[in-house]
Structures are given as C-alpha cells and as structure tokens.
Design a protein around this motif. Structure first.
Motif, short mmCIF file in Angstrom:
data_model
loop_
_atom_site.label_atom_id
_atom_site.label_comp_id
_atom_site.label_asym_id
_atom_site.label_seq_id
_atom_site.Cartn_x
_atom_site.Cartn_y
_atom_site.Cartn_z
N PRO A 96 25.70 17.99 29.33
CA PRO A 96 24.88 16.77 29.40
C PRO A 96 23.76 16.91 30.44
O PRO A 96 23.93 17.52 31.49
CB PRO A 96 25.88 15.69 29.83
CG PRO A 96 27.22 16.29 29.78
CD PRO A 96 27.10 17.75 29.66
N GLU A 102 21.46 11.86 30.49
CA GLU A 102 22.67 11.52 29.73
C GLU A 102 23.82 11.14 30.65
O GLU A 102 24.62 10.24 30.34
CB GLU A 102 23.05 12.71 28.84
CG GLU A 102 22.08 12.90 27.68
CD GLU A 102 22.27 14.22 26.97
OE1 GLU A 102 21.76 14.35 25.84
OE2 GLU A 102 22.91 15.13 27.53
N LEU A 103 23.91 11.79 31.80
CA LEU A 103 24.97 11.48 32.75
C LEU A 103 24.77 10.12 33.43
O LEU A 103 25.70 9.58 34.01
CB LEU A 103 25.07 12.58 33.81
CG LEU A 103 25.64 13.92 33.32
CD1 LEU A 103 25.44 15.00 34.37
CD2 LEU A 103 27.12 13.77 32.97
N ASP A 141 26.82 5.81 29.78
CA ASP A 141 28.23 5.96 29.41
C ASP A 141 28.39 7.21 28.55
O ASP A 141 27.43 7.72 27.97
CB ASP A 141 28.71 4.73 28.65
CG ASP A 141 28.01 4.55 27.31
OD1 ASP A 141 28.51 5.09 26.31
OD2 ASP A 141 26.95 3.90 27.27
N TYR A 142 29.62 7.73 28.44
CA TYR A 142 29.82 9.04 27.82
C TYR A 142 29.56 9.07 26.32
O TYR A 142 29.37 10.16 25.75
CB TYR A 142 31.22 9.58 28.14
CG TYR A 142 32.37 8.87 27.46
CD1 TYR A 142 32.84 9.28 26.21
CD2 TYR A 142 33.04 7.80 28.07
CE1 TYR A 142 33.91 8.64 25.59
CE2 TYR A 142 34.11 7.17 27.46
CZ TYR A 142 34.54 7.59 26.22
OH TYR A 142 35.59 6.97 25.61
N HIS A 191 31.48 13.83 20.14
CA HIS A 191 32.02 13.00 21.20
C HIS A 191 33.44 13.41 21.58
O HIS A 191 33.94 13.00 22.63
CB HIS A 191 31.97 11.52 20.81
CG HIS A 191 32.45 11.22 19.43
ND1 HIS A 191 31.78 11.60 18.29
CD2 HIS A 191 33.56 10.55 18.99
CE1 HIS A 191 32.44 11.19 17.22
NE2 HIS A 191 33.53 10.55 17.62
N GLU A 206 34.57 14.99 24.91
CA GLU A 206 34.92 14.16 26.06
C GLU A 206 36.42 14.04 26.27
O GLU A 206 36.86 13.55 27.32
CB GLU A 206 34.30 12.78 25.89
CG GLU A 206 32.79 12.77 25.68
CD GLU A 206 32.01 13.30 26.88
OE1 GLU A 206 32.55 13.25 28.01
OE2 GLU A 206 30.87 13.77 26.68
N VAL A 219 36.36 18.28 28.62
CA VAL A 219 36.44 17.49 29.86
C VAL A 219 37.88 17.36 30.32
O VAL A 219 38.17 17.30 31.52
CB VAL A 219 35.77 16.11 29.67
CG1 VAL A 219 35.90 15.27 30.93
CG2 VAL A 219 34.29 16.28 29.32
N GLN A 274 30.20 12.90 35.90
CA GLN A 274 29.97 11.65 35.18
C GLN A 274 29.93 10.44 36.11
O GLN A 274 29.60 9.33 35.68
CB GLN A 274 31.04 11.47 34.10
CG GLN A 274 30.95 12.53 33.00
CD GLN A 274 31.95 12.31 31.86
OE1 GLN A 274 32.76 11.39 31.89
NE2 GLN A 274 31.87 13.16 30.85
N ARG A 281 40.20 6.69 26.56
CA ARG A 281 39.12 7.31 25.78
C ARG A 281 39.48 7.41 24.30
O ARG A 281 38.61 7.22 23.44
CB ARG A 281 38.76 8.69 26.37
CG ARG A 281 38.04 8.57 27.70
CD ARG A 281 37.25 9.79 28.09
NE ARG A 281 36.39 9.48 29.24
CZ ARG A 281 35.47 10.28 29.74
NH1 ARG A 281 35.29 11.48 29.20
NH2 ARG A 281 34.74 9.91 30.76
#
Length: 316
Positions: free
Chosen positions: A105, A109-110, A113-114, A135, A138, A142, A152, A167
C-alpha cells in the motif's frame, strides 16, 4: 447446445466450491493435483467452451448494464494468477474488463481504511473486474506478517485479540453489500503444492527469459509455508458465504487451473443470465425509418440491405 455447455461447466465447478459454514483444512480437503476425469486434450476443448461462453455472456452483461462481476484471485507466489488471467480472458472484449494488481500500500492508501483502495477498483455495471490479489491480503499476508499492522496506524481498539474475526465479519458484510447492489463476487484460490512451487521457482532461475519474475523475497515467504496454509484454511472457513462462496482450484496443472477458472466465471455469468435490452415501440419505428433511409442510399447494383442479402434475413 447452450444448455449442454452450461451443464458441463456446472458439473466441473461443483466439487471446487467451499460449502459455507464448513471447516476447511487445506492440506486435508483439497488436492493441488486433482484433475477429475479430464486429460489435457479434453481439457483444451473444455477451455475453448468456457472462453466462448465468457465472450457470449460478457457481451450480454455489458449490453444489459445492470450487473457487475468482481473476480478475486488469490494464490501463493508462482500460483499462476497472471497466466490464468491471460488465457481465460483471451476471448473477451478488453473494454469490458479491467485488471487490478495490489502491491504494497502507498502512503495515501495507508491514510484510509484497509478496504478503501479495493473499493476504488470495483467494477461498474456491465463490467468484469479482476483483482490479482485482493482485499484478502488483509487477512493473509498481514496475518502472517503482523508487523504490517503497524504501518496501518490503527487505533488500539481496532487491534489485539479478535482482529481477524472482525476483519472476516467486515469483509463478509462488504461483499453482501456489493451483492445486494447487483455486483456478483467470485472468489478463486489457486491451490499449488509446495513441490510444484519449488519447481516453478527453479524454472524462473534456470531460464534467463524468466529471471525477471523471480525475487529472493519469494524464497523468504516460502519459509512461512505452514503459516500461510493455516491462514488460507481459516480464511476459506470464515468467508465462504452463500452470496460469495470460495472455489479452491487445483493449480499444479496450469491447464486444469485455467479450465476451472473459466468454468467458474462462466457459470457465474450464466446464473446472472443477462439479456440484451428490448427497444421500445417508438425506438423500433425510428430504426425502421433509419433503415429505409439507408436503403435509399444504396449505390446502383448494390443490395439495399447488404446484411439481409448475405444472410437471407430481411428483419430490421
């Protein structure tokens, strides 16, 4: 003919679907070398069928302009994402397809939100969007490398125990929201074995024209193989839903992975069953008026309606 093709496609995709609510153990439940009853020769014919169906239904999708389709491709390094996209989408109109690859990212982008950067690349109605990685990074990379969470800059209340369950919930709700608004989410995990990955890495090293595809970071990530298997297994268990199921595609044989991906996407479009718009009575009158005008402009000796003369169809 179309019904027969659709039946063959549906028969191929059914065993690959992760049943919503099931607990997945990737190593136990899915064989990366599975190929059903197909051989490579029969597979080539079926791939042509899938590509032809994609071309046919993509044109309908664009014409109807009601639904959009998001295809998420996940795989470990050397899983075959790029070549799968290239072969499966070979017959479709490139104007109706966009491919997005998600790398590390950016600073912008950071600052969001993710899910923000993925939202920006969603398809419009009538389009197919392909996420080359998605996505789900994430809850995969991560999760295996939790130090990425520091970048983040999450508040403390959004970290700690339960973050992955939250998530999963967020992603499921986001995909449900997309589906409710006419955007079908198709999720495919290209499942490659550890030995096949090693073989492909060696090929990238041995062949000069493939050297550019190899990175020492790929070998470092390979050391976390078991961690990724756990992360993928839980992701498949928690996020294969009725509205956006996962498909685990055996990827040790590239030809079979391409067939399965084409079949899954074709089956999705067949299920949507997009239709060409039917013009109104007034619009049809305008078409007939325009046709008569064009017929009057035909040069001497030329047919008034070249298409009808060639195909034996005088309908407007």
């Amino acid at each position: 003919m179309a019904d027969t093709r659709a039946e063959r496609i549906a028969e191929l995709t059914a065993p690959l679907r992760v049943k919503p609510g099931s607990r997945v153990d990737l190593g136990r439940d899915f064989d990366p070398r599975y190929k059903g009853r197909l051989d490579k020769e029969k597979g080539a014919e079926l791939l042509k069928t899938g590509v032809a169906l994609l071309a046919e239904y993509q044109e309908r999708l664009a014409a109807q302009n009601t639904y959009g389709v998001l295809l998420c491709l996940q795989a470990l390094d050397a899983g075959g994402k790029d070549s799968t996209i290239r072969h499966v989408m070979s017959g479709v109109n490139p104007q109706g397809v966009k491919v997005s690859s998600f790398k590390v990212p950016s600073a912008e982008e950071l600052d969001h939100d993710y899910l923000w950067r993925y939202t920006l690349r969603l398809p419009a109605r009538g389009e197919i969007a392909i996420f080359n990685r998605s996505h789900y990074e994430e809850v995969l990379v991560v999760r295996v490398h939790p130090e990425h969470l520091d970048r983040q800059r999450l508040p403390e209340t959004a970290r700690g125990q339960g973050i992955w369950q939250r998530r999963y919930r967020d992603i499921n709700n986001w995909e449900r929201y997309l589906t409710d608004n006419g955007f079908r989410v198709v999720k495919i995990f290209l499942n490659i074995s550890r030995e096949e990955q090693r073989t492909r890495f060696m090929k990238r090293i041995d062949l000069p024209e493939k050297n550019w595809k190899f990175s020492a970071a790929d070998v470092r990530e390979r050391r976390r193989w078991d961690d990724y298997q756990v992360a993928f297994s839980e992701m498949l268990s928690e996020t294969s839903t009725k509205w956006a199921p996962w498909y685990v595609v055996p990827a040790d044989r590239k030809w079979f992975a391409r067939i399965c991906t084409a079949a899954i996407l074709a089956d999705t479009l067949i299920g949507l069953d997009p239709q060409y718009p039917v013009v109104s009575v007034e619009a049809r009158k305008e078409l007939q008026s325009a046709k008569r005008q064009l017929e009057r402009e035909a040069p001497a000796g030329a047919p008034a309606d070249p298409y009808a003369a060639e195909h034996g169809d005088g309908k407007g």
